[in-house]
Motif scaffolding. Structure first.
Motif, PDB file in Angstrom:
ATOM      1  N   LYS A 138      58.962  54.156  22.690  1.00  0.00           N
ATOM      2  CA  LYS A 138      58.610  54.339  24.081  1.00  0.00           C
ATOM      3  C   LYS A 138      57.358  53.705  24.531  1.00  0.00           C
ATOM      4  N   MET A 183      70.118  60.192  17.138  1.00  0.00           N
ATOM      5  CA  MET A 183      70.041  59.878  18.420  1.00  0.00           C
ATOM      6  C   MET A 183      69.971  61.117  19.305  1.00  0.00           C
ATOM      7  N   ASP A 184      68.826  61.858  19.653  1.00  0.00           N
ATOM      8  CA  ASP A 184      69.010  62.987  20.509  1.00  0.00           C
ATOM      9  C   ASP A 184      68.991  62.901  21.953  1.00  0.00           C
ATOM     10  N   ALA A 185      68.687  61.641  22.296  1.00  0.00           N
ATOM     11  CA  ALA A 185      68.645  61.250  23.901  1.00  0.00           C
ATOM     12  C   ALA A 185      69.147  60.110  24.215  1.00  0.00           C
ATOM     13  N   PRO A 186      69.680  59.838  25.394  1.00  0.00           N
ATOM     14  CA  PRO A 186      69.875  58.345  25.609  1.00  0.00           C
ATOM     15  C   PRO A 186      68.849  57.346  25.432  1.00  0.00           C
ATOM     16  N   ARG A 222      74.621  68.225  22.590  1.00  0.00           N
ATOM     17  CA  ARG A 222      75.158  68.372  21.412  1.00  0.00           C
ATOM     18  C   ARG A 222      75.562  69.847  21.222  1.00  0.00           C
ATOM     19  N   TRP A 243      67.084  61.362  29.852  1.00  0.00           N
ATOM     20  CA  TRP A 243      67.643  62.326  30.308  1.00  0.00           C
ATOM     21  C   TRP A 243      67.985  62.323  31.984  1.00  0.00           C
ATOM     22  N   MET A 279      61.589  66.617  11.928  1.00  0.00           N
ATOM     23  CA  MET A 279      62.094  65.374  11.317  1.00  0.00           C
ATOM     24  C   MET A 279      61.827  65.356   9.862  1.00  0.00           C
ATOM     25  N   LEU A 330      74.413  54.623  20.411  1.00  0.00           N
ATOM     26  CA  LEU A 330      74.214  53.709  19.553  1.00  0.00           C
ATOM     27  C   LEU A 330      74.631  53.749  18.152  1.00  0.00           C
ATOM     28  N   ASP A 370      74.070  55.845  26.095  1.00  0.00           N
ATOM     29  CA  ASP A 370      74.237  57.356  25.458  1.00  0.00           C
ATOM     30  C   ASP A 370      74.483  57.147  23.859  1.00  0.00           C
ATOM     31  N   ARG A 372      78.974  56.365  33.121  1.00  0.00           N
ATOM     32  CA  ARG A 372      78.551  57.617  32.259  1.00  0.00           C
ATOM     33  C   ARG A 372      78.839  58.998  32.758  1.00  0.00           C
ATOM     34  N   PHE A 419      67.946  48.672  35.056  1.00  0.00           N
ATOM     35  CA  PHE A 419      67.527  49.973  34.345  1.00  0.00           C
ATOM     36  C   PHE A 419      68.699  50.425  33.832  1.00  0.00           C
ATOM     37  N   ALA A 460      62.700  63.453  26.285  1.00  0.00           N
ATOM     38  CA  ALA A 460      62.853  61.963  26.734  1.00  0.00           C
ATOM     39  C   ALA A 460      63.210  61.889  28.131  1.00  0.00           C
ATOM     40  N   ARG A 461      62.667  60.951  28.884  1.00  0.00           N
ATOM     41  CA  ARG A 461      62.907  60.635  30.398  1.00  0.00           C
ATOM     42  C   ARG A 461      64.379  60.127  30.468  1.00  0.00           C
ATOM     43  N   TYR A 467      66.748  54.438  27.103  1.00  0.00           N
ATOM     44  CA  TYR A 467      66.438  54.009  28.518  1.00  0.00           C
ATOM     45  C   TYR A 467      65.774  52.765  28.542  1.00  0.00           C
ATOM     46  N   ASP A 505      62.144  55.051  27.098  1.00  0.00           N
ATOM     47  CA  ASP A 505      62.129  56.190  26.193  1.00  0.00           C
ATOM     48  C   ASP A 505      63.186  55.995  25.212  1.00  0.00           C
ATOM     49  N   THR A 506      62.821  56.597  24.066  1.00  0.00           N
ATOM     50  CA  THR A 506      63.948  56.952  23.131  1.00  0.00           C
ATOM     51  C   THR A 506      63.855  58.389  22.953  1.00  0.00           C
ATOM     52  N   SER A 507      63.301  58.826  21.923  1.00  0.00           N
ATOM     53  CA  SER A 507      62.681  60.199  21.847  1.00  0.00           C
ATOM     54  C   SER A 507      61.726  60.221  20.623  1.00  0.00           C
ATOM     55  N   PRO A 508      61.085  61.397  20.608  1.00  0.00           N
ATOM     56  CA  PRO A 508      60.039  61.314  19.254  1.00  0.00           C
ATOM     57  C   PRO A 508      60.708  60.846  17.967  1.00  0.00           C
ATOM     58  N   LYS A 509      61.923  61.245  18.092  1.00  0.00           N
ATOM     59  CA  LYS A 509      62.595  61.229  16.720  1.00  0.00           C
ATOM     60  C   LYS A 509      63.119  59.915  16.244  1.00  0.00           C
ATOM     61  N   PHE A 562      75.818  66.088  16.399  1.00  0.00           N
ATOM     62  CA  PHE A 562      75.975  65.289  17.267  1.00  0.00           C
ATOM     63  C   PHE A 562      77.580  64.724  16.861  1.00  0.00           C
ATOM     64  N   HIS A 584      70.836  52.854  30.979  1.00  0.00           N
ATOM     65  CA  HIS A 584      70.856  54.108  29.942  1.00  0.00           C
ATOM     66  C   HIS A 584      72.141  53.904  28.893  1.00  0.00           C
TER      67      HIS A 584
END
Lengths: 526, 526
Positions: A69, A96-99, B223, B128, B7, A139, A137, B147, A133, B125-126, A101, A160-164, B268, A135
């Motif tokens: 991010k 990948m737990d979020a799109p 998921r 979303w 994680m 990868l 979904d 999408r 911009f 994650a933004r 962006y 954004d990715t996600s923290p993971k 997933f 998104h």
């Protein structure tokens, strides 16, 4: 071009399907070449460059880093291109737990990346800002953007990715779109390195503005403008010789005139040919110039037969603006352009342009065998020239004046180009212009600088013309240009006509003319 | 679900290709139905609705207006849907001299449209946020977004046209994606209108979470979660009876265990099946519950044969957490969930869930013919029950306590569901719970509210259970819900767990359970 907002919804246009068909058949195939990433870059301050920014090379590879991010990267393709962009994207870490962006920004010059689109508040449509911009979904994916961009740099910012998980990029590529290819063009031997560079950048500018028509600027305002076509065609004859494209453009303008016969200042070609409801006095007339110049390159009786009546209609319409004494009178509904600047009186320019085009028209009339008309048009020409000599030329000052008794550069330039006086007198006028009216002020466009330069050449002032090219187009290169810009004032090098470089066009067709000027006035004689 | 960030990159997973193949073959076809626009709407203050916002009907048609820069419109499709969006767009006025630039926002509830995405600063994650920025270079066009979104409302804002033209929209449509169709489902006769509405909204929630798996929430975190699957499957047996989808999900979990045999909390499925590296103690165990509940619906020896060994592995792993005295001890690396709230001690819940699942496992072992093991597991069950009765139950208070000597609702609920005591005693416990521990505080999820409600039913407190459903799920409807939400606390109705409704999910699978509760405990007896 890209200029005034005229709105004339009520005007009705003819559509000559036969001529449109001819235009369509002349559509050139596009050449698509894949360009690889040259290096990663970093936006860096550099007071010697445009707006004080440059892209410094980053000593790393694109896949050296995992992006999270707010991370971003700048891809540098090494030169200006027009085309599509694609890149492979994957995730690393947890699933990948979020799109993903991301924001992508495409820039012709470094300075564009120093501005945020939110700050833009200009009058030109913000839709032109080359920013997306996206998104994603799933990868891994190949992100292949559907739109065409004009760019050297691509900035990708991870919103954004996600923290993971993080994201990795690889294999960015650019697929060019042009109907010509400068790689296959023998480069002329130009001894002067500075001029060689100016020629090279001019050629790239022209190449990147040639697709299915001569475009105005590939980043923005991508349509075909008549006055700009005139200059592009001249540069094309000296380089790519893609003459069918000029012919196609002539047919496009000729096929769609107003019910009263006028040609609009520009046409759109997508999704189908549409004439704009903008009219400029001399742009309509330049249909004659482009036809005249084309026929100096190619014998084409069919084209002449098809378009001469339309050319004649343009001249006849413009003649209604001539007074009994030979003065051409402008009209607010049919304005004259000359330059973006509104700081000078353009009445004498209009008079000169009328003469310039009428001469070309008489040549056309002769070629077309319309001998019955020639005498009449020659009498009009005499009247125009006489009025110019007797009422506009100030023989004490050796300069043309305007209706408002203004002595401006543009008036001298166009009167010289119109050949109102013979060469020796023109030389005197341009010498006086240099002495009394230079340095140039209040000229906003390379379009008008082109005419100043050509007038110096026409007047035999080769050194002065060369110096002006080096000071003007050369200065853009020193500021970092890969292609020549839509607008440039050496006194205000950081000036952006729309308030922000993210909306300006840094590859603009009417700026390509050193290709023509160098070839015609310097190289051909070497 | 959508919960903690674990994680565990180093964990390696088995991939049983045979089971994955069975899962793949069970993938249901998606049903795509076209939904037309119902009306145009306007975001309006309404203090009786969620966050104080509603969408008021606008008395105009979509093509009544030409839209210019900064204009916007809100499309209302009349109910919550999951699917793709398409709309026809054209320009009016002068030729289109710039790209159209628009923003689209997809909203499940009105309140989402009252927040700008720039303001969002939460930890989720933004990416979303259901918002797209689109450039359209040529009009007319059919804009068909690739999408999938979860939405009832679409807001379209014109970010720019140009001063010369406007934009008109027509024929917006929504193509649904679900593997079931409530239109083809006979609606049960539920006399109580309030309960009928709750059932209806629950059914829509379930429908919109059923695609190629049982999704968590179609807007976000799409998921398959195991604990959520357990509740969705129960609701499905009472309604759509799309039992193959449950079987597919069981195979997905069973096919991808860790090298030490554990099942992850979620998987997933795109672009291919991937187990998440998140582990929750009872979610792994609920694999047994889902298998147990499925086999109560369908005789399926093949499935039992395939998955019984994996179920057994889950129970055996969990047994290693049981102390000599029969106490189940949690571990930070394998946390128990119960509810999002971390405000209460979950140790007794863990003990009860272990009992609840072990009972189901023993039934499975018998069905599987694994008679040699049954005695052992029954002895463990006795030990767990005895520890609970002797060490956790406070017979003076008639309530279970926790390790930290806390008397919380969740402990009573799970001990009742685990059947530690017979029905009459359970009734006393739940009566005491109502008397001493109600009103409910600090329970954050419909998931836990489900268990409270079911415990009331199990304890024979039908009226109290019904009242709770009306107060809880009914209150979401009164606040404007078309589908039930991911999180809802009646004491803080405007609470968004991620700081903004634009990131919350307002159609969340684990909230669909009134379909099951009403059918099983109320309707079946009518």
């Amino acid at each position: 071009m890209a200029f005034t907002f005229q709105m004339n919804h009520s005007i009705k246009f003819n559509h000559d399907e036969e001529l449109l068909k001819k235009a369509e058949l002349l559509t050139p195939p596009l050449i698509n070449k894949e360009k690889k990433l040259v290096r990663l870059g970093e936006l860096t301050k550099d007071i010697t460059k445009f707006e004080g920014w440059t892209i410094k090379t980053l000593d790393m590879k694109i896949d050296d880093k995992e992006y999270k991010k707010d991370d971003s990267l700048i891809l540098d393709f090494g030169n200006h291109y027009v085309g599509r962009f694609a890149i492979d994207i994957n995730s690393v870490g947890s699933p990948m737990d979020a799109p993903l962006y991301i924001r992508l920004r495409f820039a012709e010059v470094a300075a564009e990346l120093s501005h945020e689109s939110e700050e833009y508040d200009g009058w030109l449509a913000r839709g032109w800002i080359q920013e997306e911009f996206i998104h994603l979904d799933e990868l891994p994916t190949l992100l292949s953007l559907p739109r065409r961009y004009a760019f050297r740099y691509v900035e990708i910012k991870v919103l954004d990715t996600s923290p993971k998980w993080s994201v990795v990029f690889s294999n960015p590529r650019l697929i060019t779109e042009s109907c010509v290819d400068s790689d296959n063009l023998p480069f002329p031997k130009i001894e002067d390195m500075e001029l060689a560079a100016i020629y090279q950048v001019g050629l790239k500018t022209l190449e990147d503005c040639m697709t299915d028509v001569f475009e105005d600027g590939p980043k923005r305002d991508r349509r075909l403008w008549l006055g700009d076509l005139r200059l592009q065609a001249l540069a094309n004859y000296e380089s790519f010789k893609q003459n069918d494209l000029v012919k196609r453009c002539l047919y496009l303008f000729g096929a769609m005139t107003t019910e009263d016969g006028r040609i609009s200042a520009n046409v759109f070609t997508k999704p189908y040919p549409i004439p704009d409801d903008t009219f400029l006095f001399e742009y309509s007339l330049f249909f004659i110039s482009v036809l005249h110049d084309y026929l100096a390159q190619e014998d084409d009786e069919e084209l002449l037969g098809d378009l001469y009546p339309i050319a004649k209609k343009q001249i006849n319409t413009s003649l209604t603006y001539i007074q009994e004494d030979g003065k051409v009178c402008a009209d607010e509904s049919y304005p004259v352009f000359v330059d973006w600047s509104t700081e000078f009186d353009k009445t004498t320019c209009l008079q000169a342009i009328m003469i310039y085009v009428l001469r070309q028209f008489i040549e056309l009339a002769q070629k077309a065998g319309d001998f019955g008309s020639t005498e009449y048009y020659e009498s009009v020409l005499d009247k125009l020239v006489n009025y110019s000599k007797n009422n506009l030329f100030d023989s004490e000052k050796n300069l043309f004046k305007t209706e408002k008794v203004e002595y401006n550069i543009a008036s001298q330039v166009w009167m010289v180009l119109a050949g109102v006086f013979p060469k020796e007198m023109n030389r005197k006028i341009m010498m006086t212009t240099i002495e009394k009216l230079f340095p140039i002020k209040n000229i906003a466009t390379p379009y008008m600088y082109h005419h100043v330069t050509e007038a110096l050449f026409v007047a035999g002032l080769k050194e002065e013309a060369t110096e002006l090219m080096k000071n003007y187009w050369g200065q853009m290169i020193r500021l970092g240009a890969d292609t020549f810009w839509e607008a440039f004032d050496p006194d205000k090098p950081d000036y952006s006509p729309y308030g922000s470089p993210i909306i300006s066009s840094y590859c603009h067709a009417w700026s390509c003319t050193p290709v023509y000027l160098i070839s015609k006035y310097l190289h051909r004689e070497e």
